[in-house]
Design a protein around this motif. Structure first.
Motif, PDB file in Angstrom:
ATOM      1  N   PHE A  17       0.834  -1.206   0.000  1.00 17.77           N
ATOM      2  CA  PHE A  17       0.000   0.000   0.000  1.00 17.77           C
ATOM      3  C   PHE A  17       0.872   1.261   0.000  1.00 17.77           C
ATOM      4  CE2 PHE A  17      -2.779   3.219   2.003  1.00 17.77           C
ATOM      5  CZ  PHE A  17      -3.804   3.192   1.075  1.00 17.77           C
ATOM      6  N   TYR A  18       1.849   1.282   0.922  1.00 20.30           N
ATOM      7  CA  TYR A  18       2.751   2.435   1.007  1.00 20.30           C
ATOM      8  C   TYR A  18       3.525   2.585  -0.309  1.00 20.30           C
ATOM      9  CZ  TYR A  18       5.561   5.888   3.509  1.00 20.30           C
ATOM     10  OH  TYR A  18       6.151   7.055   3.925  1.00 20.30           O
ATOM     11  N   GLY A  19       3.950   1.467  -0.888  1.00 21.14           N
ATOM     12  CA  GLY A  19       4.709   1.490  -2.144  1.00 21.14           C
ATOM     13  C   GLY A  19       3.894   2.021  -3.304  1.00 21.14           C
ATOM     14  N   GLU A  20       2.656   1.518  -3.441  1.00 21.98           N
ATOM     15  CA  GLU A  20       1.860   1.937  -4.602  1.00 21.98           C
ATOM     16  C   GLU A  20       1.389   3.383  -4.481  1.00 21.98           C
ATOM     17  OE1 GLU A  20      -1.598  -0.565  -5.149  1.00 21.98           O
ATOM     18  OE2 GLU A  20      -2.035  -0.558  -3.005  1.00 21.98           O
ATOM     19  N   VAL A  21       1.056   3.822  -3.252  1.00 22.64           N
ATOM     20  CA  VAL A  21       0.627   5.219  -3.064  1.00 22.64           C
ATOM     21  C   VAL A  21       1.810   6.158  -3.348  1.00 22.64           C
ATOM     22  CG1 VAL A  21      -0.203   6.930  -1.394  1.00 22.64           C
ATOM     23  CG2 VAL A  21      -1.242   4.667  -1.465  1.00 22.64           C
ATOM     24  N   THR A  22       2.995   5.818  -2.805  1.00 25.30           N
ATOM     25  CA  THR A  22       4.179   6.647  -3.067  1.00 25.30           C
ATOM     26  C   THR A  22       4.504   6.628  -4.558  1.00 25.30           C
ATOM     27  OG1 THR A  22       4.998   5.848  -0.960  1.00 25.30           O
ATOM     28  CG2 THR A  22       6.544   7.108  -2.272  1.00 25.30           C
ATOM     29  N   GLY A  23       4.404   5.458  -5.169  1.00 26.14           N
ATOM     30  CA  GLY A  23       4.679   5.337  -6.611  1.00 26.14           C
ATOM     31  C   GLY A  23       3.722   6.178  -7.429  1.00 26.14           C
ATOM     32  N   PHE A  24       2.456   6.195  -7.032  1.00 25.85           N
ATOM     33  CA  PHE A  24       1.439   6.954  -7.774  1.00 25.85           C
ATOM     34  C   PHE A  24       1.677   8.464  -7.654  1.00 25.85           C
ATOM     35  CE2 PHE A  24      -2.793   8.988  -8.003  1.00 25.85           C
ATOM     36  CZ  PHE A  24      -3.139   8.620  -9.295  1.00 25.85           C
ATOM     37  N   ILE A  25       1.852   8.933  -6.406  1.00 24.48           N
ATOM     38  CA  ILE A  25       2.012  10.388  -6.202  1.00 24.48           C
ATOM     39  C   ILE A  25       3.313  10.887  -6.846  1.00 24.48           C
ATOM     40  CG2 ILE A  25       2.303  12.200  -4.442  1.00 24.48           C
ATOM     41  CD1 ILE A  25       0.447  10.436  -2.643  1.00 24.48           C
ATOM     42  N   SER A  26       4.415  10.159  -6.593  1.00 25.97           N
ATOM     43  CA  SER A  26       5.694  10.621  -7.154  1.00 25.97           C
ATOM     44  C   SER A  26       5.704  10.467  -8.668  1.00 25.97           C
ATOM     45  CB  SER A  26       6.858   9.856  -6.535  1.00 25.97           C
ATOM     46  OG  SER A  26       6.713   8.484  -6.792  1.00 25.97           O
ATOM     47  N   GLY A  27       5.016   9.440  -9.167  1.00 27.35           N
ATOM     48  CA  GLY A  27       4.920   9.248 -10.620  1.00 27.35           C
ATOM     49  C   GLY A  27       4.186  10.401 -11.283  1.00 27.35           C
ATOM     50  N   LEU A  28       3.119  10.900 -10.636  1.00 24.81           N
ATOM     51  CA  LEU A  28       2.380  12.044 -11.197  1.00 24.81           C
ATOM     52  C   LEU A  28       3.288  13.272 -11.281  1.00 24.81           C
ATOM     53  CD1 LEU A  28      -1.168  11.929  -9.519  1.00 24.81           C
ATOM     54  CD2 LEU A  28      -0.577  11.362 -11.869  1.00 24.81           C
ATOM     55  N   LEU A  29       4.082  13.489 -10.211  1.00 24.31           N
ATOM     56  CA  LEU A  29       5.018  14.627 -10.226  1.00 24.31           C
ATOM     57  C   LEU A  29       6.063  14.439 -11.330  1.00 24.31           C
ATOM     58  CD1 LEU A  29       5.702  15.297  -6.429  1.00 24.31           C
ATOM     59  CD2 LEU A  29       4.514  16.792  -8.017  1.00 24.31           C
ATOM     60  N   HIS A  30       6.527  13.200 -11.468  1.00 27.78           N
ATOM     61  CA  HIS A  30       7.526  12.873 -12.491  1.00 27.78           C
ATOM     62  C   HIS A  30       6.964  13.155 -13.893  1.00 27.78           C
ATOM     63  CE1 HIS A  30      11.004   9.846 -13.395  1.00 27.78           C
ATOM     64  NE2 HIS A  30      11.087  10.928 -14.104  1.00 27.78           N
ATOM     65  N   ASP A  31       5.728  12.731 -14.111  1.00 27.82           N
ATOM     66  CA  ASP A  31       5.071  12.986 -15.400  1.00 27.82           C
ATOM     67  C   ASP A  31       4.894  14.474 -15.652  1.00 27.82           C
ATOM     68  OD1 ASP A  31       4.656  10.565 -16.718  1.00 27.82           O
ATOM     69  OD2 ASP A  31       2.935  10.067 -15.480  1.00 27.82           O
ATOM     70  N   ALA A  32       4.553  15.212 -14.562  1.00 27.16           N
ATOM     71  CA  ALA A  32       4.277  16.650 -14.719  1.00 27.16           C
ATOM     72  C   ALA A  32       5.516  17.416 -15.145  1.00 27.16           C
ATOM     73  CB  ALA A  32       3.736  17.220 -13.408  1.00 27.16           C
ATOM     74  N   ILE A  33       6.690  17.028 -14.641  1.00 33.63           N
ATOM     75  CA  ILE A  33       7.895  17.789 -15.014  1.00 33.63           C
ATOM     76  C   ILE A  33       8.632  17.135 -16.178  1.00 33.63           C
ATOM     77  CG2 ILE A  33       8.202  18.857 -12.755  1.00 33.63           C
ATOM     78  CD1 ILE A  33      10.497  16.805 -12.307  1.00 33.63           C
ATOM     79  N   SER A  34       8.099  16.038 -16.674  1.00 30.24           N
ATOM     80  CA  SER A  34       8.708  15.389 -17.835  1.00 30.24           C
ATOM     81  C   SER A  34       7.834  15.665 -19.052  1.00 30.24           C
ATOM     82  CB  SER A  34       8.790  13.887 -17.566  1.00 30.24           C
ATOM     83  OG  SER A  34       9.035  13.197 -18.736  1.00 30.24           O
ATOM     84  N   ASN A  35       8.330  15.298 -20.226  1.00 25.12           N
ATOM     85  CA  ASN A  35       7.521  15.480 -21.441  1.00 25.12           C
ATOM     86  C   ASN A  35       6.567  14.306 -21.649  1.00 25.12           C
ATOM     87  OD1 ASN A  35       6.928  17.133 -23.675  1.00 25.12           O
ATOM     88  ND2 ASN A  35       8.061  15.764 -25.024  1.00 25.12           N
ATOM     89  N   ALA A  36       6.526  13.412 -20.668  1.00 25.83           N
ATOM     90  CA  ALA A  36       5.698  12.211 -20.800  1.00 25.83           C
ATOM     91  C   ALA A  36       4.215  12.541 -20.645  1.00 25.83           C
ATOM     92  CB  ALA A  36       6.099  11.213 -19.727  1.00 25.83           C
ATOM     93  N   PRO A  37       3.341  11.816 -21.354  1.00 23.55           N
ATOM     94  CA  PRO A  37       1.907  11.996 -21.108  1.00 23.55           C
ATOM     95  C   PRO A  37       1.562  11.558 -19.686  1.00 23.55           C
ATOM     96  CG  PRO A  37       2.302  10.303 -22.804  1.00 23.55           C
ATOM     97  CD  PRO A  37       3.628  10.829 -22.390  1.00 23.55           C
ATOM     98  N   LEU A  38       0.606  12.240 -19.065  1.00 20.49           N
ATOM     99  CA  LEU A  38       0.262  11.967 -17.662  1.00 20.49           C
ATOM    100  C   LEU A  38      -0.172  10.506 -17.496  1.00 20.49           C
ATOM    101  CD1 LEU A  38       0.069  13.752 -15.042  1.00 20.49           C
ATOM    102  CD2 LEU A  38      -2.389  13.700 -15.388  1.00 20.49           C
ATOM    103  N   GLY A  39       0.517   9.784 -16.659  1.00 21.74           N
ATOM    104  CA  GLY A  39       0.223   8.382 -16.409  1.00 21.74           C
ATOM    105  C   GLY A  39       1.288   7.456 -16.973  1.00 21.74           C
TER     106      GLY A  39
END
Lengths: 287, 167
Positions: free
Chosen positions: B52-74
């Motif tokens: 649970f802790y892993g997937e929630v951290t992965g989801f939130i940090s992944g969204l930030l990663h997508d936001a500052i990258s040129n990657a499509p969100l998700g």
């Protein structure tokens, strides 16, 4: 409710997966753009702060260590200045002559563009994408599809184009990205072709659509064609380092080394040239 | 968990994204490939504190990663979240932590992450099978190489929390 709490691992996994699939399916919508904007706005102060601290420390250290280098640079710059002063007089003569000849030939005047200086504050944090983030945005007059150039020694060359603009930051798609497409002209024969980045981790570009019959020489210059509506014509891109002829294709695959060293790029200039919207609509993704 | 580990996690996520994105970090990239510090952090958290802790951290940090990258969100969010979920299933109680197991976990997790990203790239962006050689494998090796010292540092940061969990 108890079911959700007991199976929160699975419930969260399914929920997050659905979110990702939906957001990937509805790319480029206002909803996705707003969410990305929030994330970007959250991270940009940290990125700017880190860049400021790192830059400040670098300059402080350079103050101690680079004094001799600066002295040498100053001597060289003075020598160059003297050379340029003599060239300037010659240039005025040539310009006058050029204007005169243009009038005779009834050609329109070349348009000079203003530029906005900017610093690179971050890169794409992932290995899959190759974009650069600069400290200039909408508030500085930056627009999507404006061309970006930089200087290496005395040469001005293409860096890429602006693909995303936010309040005080923008994102540049460099010519070494495999997502970009730039119309080019190759060598003295001015053969038209299409340039894009070779791969996700190499600092070279590839030119496509040059016929196999065209002789390509090592070190031949590559410049922008100006036909895609983004880049002005005649900007330097790089030089040819290799040409491959594939049996299965009617075209050659030409490898180009960009003038700009993307590993050491710090300062860039955004050319304030509004993109030609009609041309962009016709070409779609190209340029 | 108390609030402190969440603050540590937030600081580490921001720090990882800044370091990975700053041009000065290019110094340690090998053949144009950078290690994914954020991903190593997510796998560490999942491995230590569960899915649970892993997937929630992965989801939130992944969204930030997508936001500052040129990657499509998700695009970068999904592999991180999925690996947070999977790594949490093989926690410390099942696989004991030492240099070899840590390197192996990160290597395999990085390979799976790379393959998921490749599939997403085929569907939603553009992809080439050559990225397996040019990105996925080098990144997996690089991540596996730097994971043991990073796990050691994370162990120190989350020492009290790990004690509370009985490790």
């Amino acid at each position: 409710m108890e079911f959700f709490i007991r199976n929160r691992n699975i419930v969260a996994f399914v929920g997050f997966t659905l979110f990702c699939i939906v957001s990937l399916s509805i790319q480029s919508t206002t909803f996705v753009f707003t969410l990305e904007g929030i994330g970007s706005a959250f991270m940009s102060p940290f990125q700017k702060a880190y860049d400021g601290i790192q830059g400040g420390m670098g300059r402080l250290w350079a103050g101690f260590t680079e004094l001799n280098e600066v002295r040498e640079e100053l001597r060289k710059t003075r020598e160059k200045l003297q050379q340029y002063e003599s060239i300037a007089e010659e240039l005025n003569e040539i310009r006058y002559e050029n204007d005169h000849l243009r009038k005779i030939l009834n050609l329109s005047e070349r348009i000079g563009y203003e530029s906005i200086p900017a610093s690179i504050i971050a890169q794409d944090p992932d290995n899959w994408f190759r974009t650069l983030i600069i400290n200039r945005g909408k508030s500085d007059g930056v627009m999507v599809n404006m061309p970006v150039v930089a200087y290496k020694e005395d040469d001005k060359a293409v860096v890429g184009k602006v693909v995303e603009v936010r309040g005080s930051i923008s994102r540049i798609l460099p010519i070494i990205s495999s997502d970009i497409r730039v119309g080019i002209k190759l060598g003295e024969g001015r053969e038209p072709g299409l340039l894009y980045g070779a791969s996700s981790n190499a600092n070279v570009c590839v030119i496509d659509y040059i016929s196999r019959a065209v002789p390509v020489k090592f070190n031949e210059p590559v410049i922008t064609s100006g036909q895609g509506g983004v880049f002005p014509a005649g900007l330097s891109i790089g030089t040819v380092i290799k040409s491959e002829v594939l049996e299965s294709s009617a075209y050659q695959r030409i490898i180009v080394k960009p003038v700009i060293d993307f590993n050491h790029l710090e300062e860039v200039f955004i050319i304030k040239k509004e993109p030609d919207k009609e041309l962009l609509q016709i070409f779609g993704e190209v340029e | 968990m108390t609030v402190i580990p969440y603050i540590f996690t937030a600081v580490l996520i921001i720090l990882s994204l800044i370091i990975q994105g700053h041009p000065s970090f290019d110094v340690i990239s090998i053949a144009g490939v950078k290690p994914d510090l954020l991903f190593i952090l997510i796998v560490y958290l999942a491995y230590s504190f569960g899915s649970f802790y892993g997937e929630v951290t992965g989801f939130i940090s992944g969204l930030l990663h997508d936001a500052i990258s040129n990657a499509p969100l998700g695009f970068l969010t999904f592999p991180k979240m999925a690996l947070g979920f999977i790594a949490g299933m093989f926690g410390r109680s099942i696989i004991k932590s030492n240099i070899i197991t840590v390197s192996l976990i990160i290597f395999i997790a990085s390979l799976i992450k790379g393959l998921i990203t490749l599939i997403l790239a085929y569907i939603f962006h553009q992809a080439s099978i050559s990225t397996v050689i040019s990105i996925i494998l080098p990144e997996a090796f690089y991540n596996a190489l730097i994971a043991p010292p990073l796990f050691f540092i994370f162990d120190k940061i989350y020492e009290k929390e790990l004690e509370r969990e009985g490790f």
